[in-house]
Design an enzyme around this catalytic site. Sequence first.
Site, PDB file in Angstrom:
ATOM      1  N   GLY A 118      32.779  39.544  41.182  1.00  0.00           N
ATOM      2  CA  GLY A 118      33.693  39.586  42.323  1.00  0.00           C
ATOM      3  C   GLY A 118      33.243  40.562  43.401  1.00  0.00           C
ATOM      4  O   GLY A 118      33.572  40.383  44.578  1.00  0.00           O
ATOM      5  N   GLU A 121      30.934  38.601  45.447  1.00  0.00           N
ATOM      6  CA  GLU A 121      31.719  37.622  46.212  1.00  0.00           C
ATOM      7  C   GLU A 121      32.433  38.304  47.386  1.00  0.00           C
ATOM      8  O   GLU A 121      32.529  37.737  48.474  1.00  0.00           O
ATOM      9  CB  GLU A 121      32.707  36.931  45.278  1.00  0.00           C
ATOM     10  CG  GLU A 121      31.970  36.082  44.247  1.00  0.00           C
ATOM     11  CD  GLU A 121      32.863  35.555  43.153  1.00  0.00           C
ATOM     12  OE1 GLU A 121      33.507  36.378  42.463  1.00  0.00           O
ATOM     13  OE2 GLU A 121      32.925  34.334  42.988  1.00  0.00           O
ATOM     14  N   GLU A 141      29.160  36.448  35.568  1.00  0.00           N
ATOM     15  CA  GLU A 141      30.360  35.916  34.905  1.00  0.00           C
ATOM     16  C   GLU A 141      30.029  35.050  33.700  1.00  0.00           C
ATOM     17  O   GLU A 141      30.766  35.027  32.712  1.00  0.00           O
ATOM     18  CB  GLU A 141      31.204  35.103  35.903  1.00  0.00           C
ATOM     19  CG  GLU A 141      31.905  35.935  36.961  1.00  0.00           C
ATOM     20  CD  GLU A 141      31.107  36.138  38.234  1.00  0.00           C
ATOM     21  OE1 GLU A 141      29.864  35.994  38.203  1.00  0.00           O
ATOM     22  OE2 GLU A 141      31.732  36.456  39.269  1.00  0.00           O
TER      23      GLU A 141
HETATM   24  C1  HXC Z   1      36.135  46.640  34.040  1.00  0.00           C
HETATM   25  C2  HXC Z   1      34.183  47.819  34.134  1.00  0.00           C
HETATM   26  C3  HXC Z   1      33.555  46.783  34.832  1.00  0.00           C
HETATM   27  C4  HXC Z   1      34.323  45.626  35.132  1.00  0.00           C
HETATM   28  C5  HXC Z   1      32.126  48.364  34.554  1.00  0.00           C
HETATM   29  N1  HXC Z   1      33.272  48.778  33.990  1.00  0.00           N
HETATM   30  N2  HXC Z   1      32.272  47.152  35.073  1.00  0.00           N
HETATM   31  N3  HXC Z   1      35.466  47.741  33.745  1.00  0.00           N
HETATM   32  N4  HXC Z   1      35.608  45.601  34.708  1.00  0.00           N
HETATM   33  N5  HXC Z   1      33.831  44.607  35.808  1.00  0.00           N
HETATM   34  C6  HXC Z   1      33.511  50.071  33.318  1.00  0.00           C
HETATM   35  C7  HXC Z   1      32.889  50.143  31.955  1.00  0.00           C
HETATM   36  O1  HXC Z   1      33.703  49.518  30.992  1.00  0.00           O
HETATM   37  C8  HXC Z   1      32.790  51.628  31.765  1.00  0.00           C
HETATM   38  O2  HXC Z   1      34.055  52.112  31.402  1.00  0.00           O
HETATM   39  C9  HXC Z   1      32.497  52.140  33.157  1.00  0.00           C
HETATM   40  O3  HXC Z   1      32.911  51.097  34.066  1.00  0.00           O
HETATM   41  C10 HXC Z   1      31.018  52.383  33.395  1.00  0.00           C
HETATM   42  O4  HXC Z   1      30.303  51.196  33.045  1.00  0.00           O
HETATM   43  P1  HXC Z   1      29.100  51.182  31.969  1.00  0.00           P
HETATM   44  O5  HXC Z   1      29.026  49.792  31.446  1.00  0.00           O
HETATM   45  O6  HXC Z   1      29.263  52.257  30.971  1.00  0.00           O
HETATM   46  O7  HXC Z   1      27.873  51.513  32.909  1.00  0.00           O
HETATM   47  P2  HXC Z   1      26.363  51.048  32.742  1.00  0.00           P
HETATM   48  O8  HXC Z   1      25.932  51.138  31.306  1.00  0.00           O
HETATM   49  O9  HXC Z   1      25.594  51.794  33.764  1.00  0.00           O
HETATM   50  O10 HXC Z   1      26.367  49.480  33.128  1.00  0.00           O
HETATM   51  C11 HXC Z   1      26.697  49.100  34.433  1.00  0.00           C
HETATM   52  C12 HXC Z   1      26.937  47.567  34.468  1.00  0.00           C
HETATM   53  C13 HXC Z   1      28.001  47.203  33.406  1.00  0.00           C
HETATM   54  C14 HXC Z   1      25.629  46.835  34.195  1.00  0.00           C
HETATM   55  C15 HXC Z   1      27.399  47.217  35.877  1.00  0.00           C
HETATM   56  O11 HXC Z   1      29.124  48.067  33.560  1.00  0.00           O
HETATM   57  C16 HXC Z   1      28.465  45.784  33.491  1.00  0.00           C
HETATM   58  O12 HXC Z   1      27.777  44.860  33.044  1.00  0.00           O
HETATM   59  N6  HXC Z   1      29.681  45.580  33.988  1.00  0.00           N
HETATM   60  C17 HXC Z   1      30.333  44.281  34.035  1.00  0.00           C
HETATM   61  C18 HXC Z   1      29.701  43.433  35.105  1.00  0.00           C
HETATM   62  C19 HXC Z   1      30.366  42.048  35.131  1.00  0.00           C
HETATM   63  O13 HXC Z   1      30.328  41.329  34.133  1.00  0.00           O
HETATM   64  N7  HXC Z   1      30.963  41.707  36.251  1.00  0.00           N
HETATM   65  C20 HXC Z   1      31.656  40.455  36.424  1.00  0.00           C
HETATM   66  C21 HXC Z   1      33.112  40.612  36.053  1.00  0.00           C
HETATM   67  S1  HXC Z   1      33.961  39.088  36.096  1.00  0.00           S
HETATM   68  P3  HXC Z   1      34.220  53.188  30.202  1.00  0.00           P
HETATM   69  O14 HXC Z   1      35.695  53.350  30.089  1.00  0.00           O
HETATM   70  O15 HXC Z   1      33.566  52.585  29.006  1.00  0.00           O
HETATM   71  O16 HXC Z   1      33.511  54.423  30.721  1.00  0.00           O
HETATM   72  C22 HXC Z   1      34.183  38.782  37.738  1.00  0.00           C
HETATM   73  C23 HXC Z   1      34.920  37.529  38.041  1.00  0.00           C
HETATM   74  C24 HXC Z   1      35.060  37.312  39.485  1.00  0.00           C
HETATM   75  O17 HXC Z   1      33.832  39.523  38.580  1.00  0.00           O
HETATM   76  C25 HXC Z   1      36.051  36.254  39.730  1.00  0.00           C
HETATM   77  C26 HXC Z   1      36.765  36.437  41.026  1.00  0.00           C
HETATM   78  C27 HXC Z   1      37.256  37.775  41.318  1.00  0.00           C
END
Ligand code: HXC
Length: 267
Positions: A118, A121, A141
């Site tokens: 997102g 996006e 995603e």
């Molecule tokens: C909730 C998130 C998050 C997310 C990171 N965090 N991304 N929490 N939603 N999208 C949180 C982690 O849980 C963690 O919390 C803290 O942020 C730091 O992240 P880490 O993972 O520890 O950092 P790092 O190891 O450096 O990895 C960074 C990263 C990874 C590669 C960006 O965080 C990641 O893969 N995040 C998710 C990316 C993702 O899948 N995005 C798409 C989401 S779905 P804690 O509490 O553990 O410290 C989407 C749908 C869109 O966007 C639809 C329309 C809106």
Amino acid sequence: MTEAAGDARTPQYQYVLVETDGPVGIVRLNRPKVLNALCRDLIEELADAMTAFDRDEAIRCMVLTGNERAFAAGADIAEMADKGLADVTRDDLLGAWQRLWRIRKPVIAAVSGYCLGGGFELAMGCDIIIAAETAQFGQPEIKIGVIPGAGGTQRLTRVAGKYKAMEAILTGRMIPAREAEAWGLVTRVVPAEECLAEAVRLAHEIAKMPPIAVQMAKAAVLQAYETPLAAGLEYERRLFYSLFATEDQKEGMRAFLEKRAPQWRGR
Ligand code: HXC
């Protein structure tokens, strides 16, 4: 010189920081502990803040940014994880995003670090993207069992084409800033420490332009994504003609002929 948040023009929010720099409205996503994960309340606040700037006659252009580590790492996975179809449908999970796409003034995204899901996006919904060399784009995603839901499959495909978009969306891999630039996904790449300053500089440049023409130019360019060419050309021609009803058109053309700088009145 920026105005601190907290006065009538820059109300305080929980998840976004708002400030003004003359005619430029700056909105900063502010959930750093979770890499600016876009929870529903954040999107509501963002839409409120940007809509307020859109209505504020003193604001001519906006900049949307995050922090050095992340523009935004996507929608908030913790918030979505336990929801069912009935929940997301009844609550219209992505409803507030529609308000962002209705902003009429130009919005420049200043992107450093993670710009995923997102977050990507959201950046693609902006009008200009200034990317730091550290920016990493992606639609991950698929790795969590869903697909992009706020425009990724459509906007990425229209900009990068089917084959680049398909690979990015089916693998969820990260796209470094330089690669995104080669795909036409960003306006330009700058050193990380210059990213926000460059976006604000550009916003000031746009803010000096006649505001009604700026809004019509934005509307006309966006129309290119909505219509076949003939309809888009007709839309552009009508907007072009309509600008002859503005004082700024008279002023702009007269100023050119009189070899002086124009004074825009926004009328
Ligand atoms: C909730 C998130 C998050 C997310 C990171 N965090 N991304 N929490 N939603 N999208 C949180 C982690 O849980 C963690 O919390 C803290 O942020 C730091 O992240 P880490 O993972 O520890 O950092 P790092 O190891 O450096 O990895 C960074 C990263 C990874 C590669 C960006 O965080 C990641 O893969 N995040 C998710 C990316 C993702 O899948 N995005 C798409 C989401 S779905 P804690 O509490 O553990 O410290 C989407 C749908 C869109 O966007 C639809 C329309 C809106």
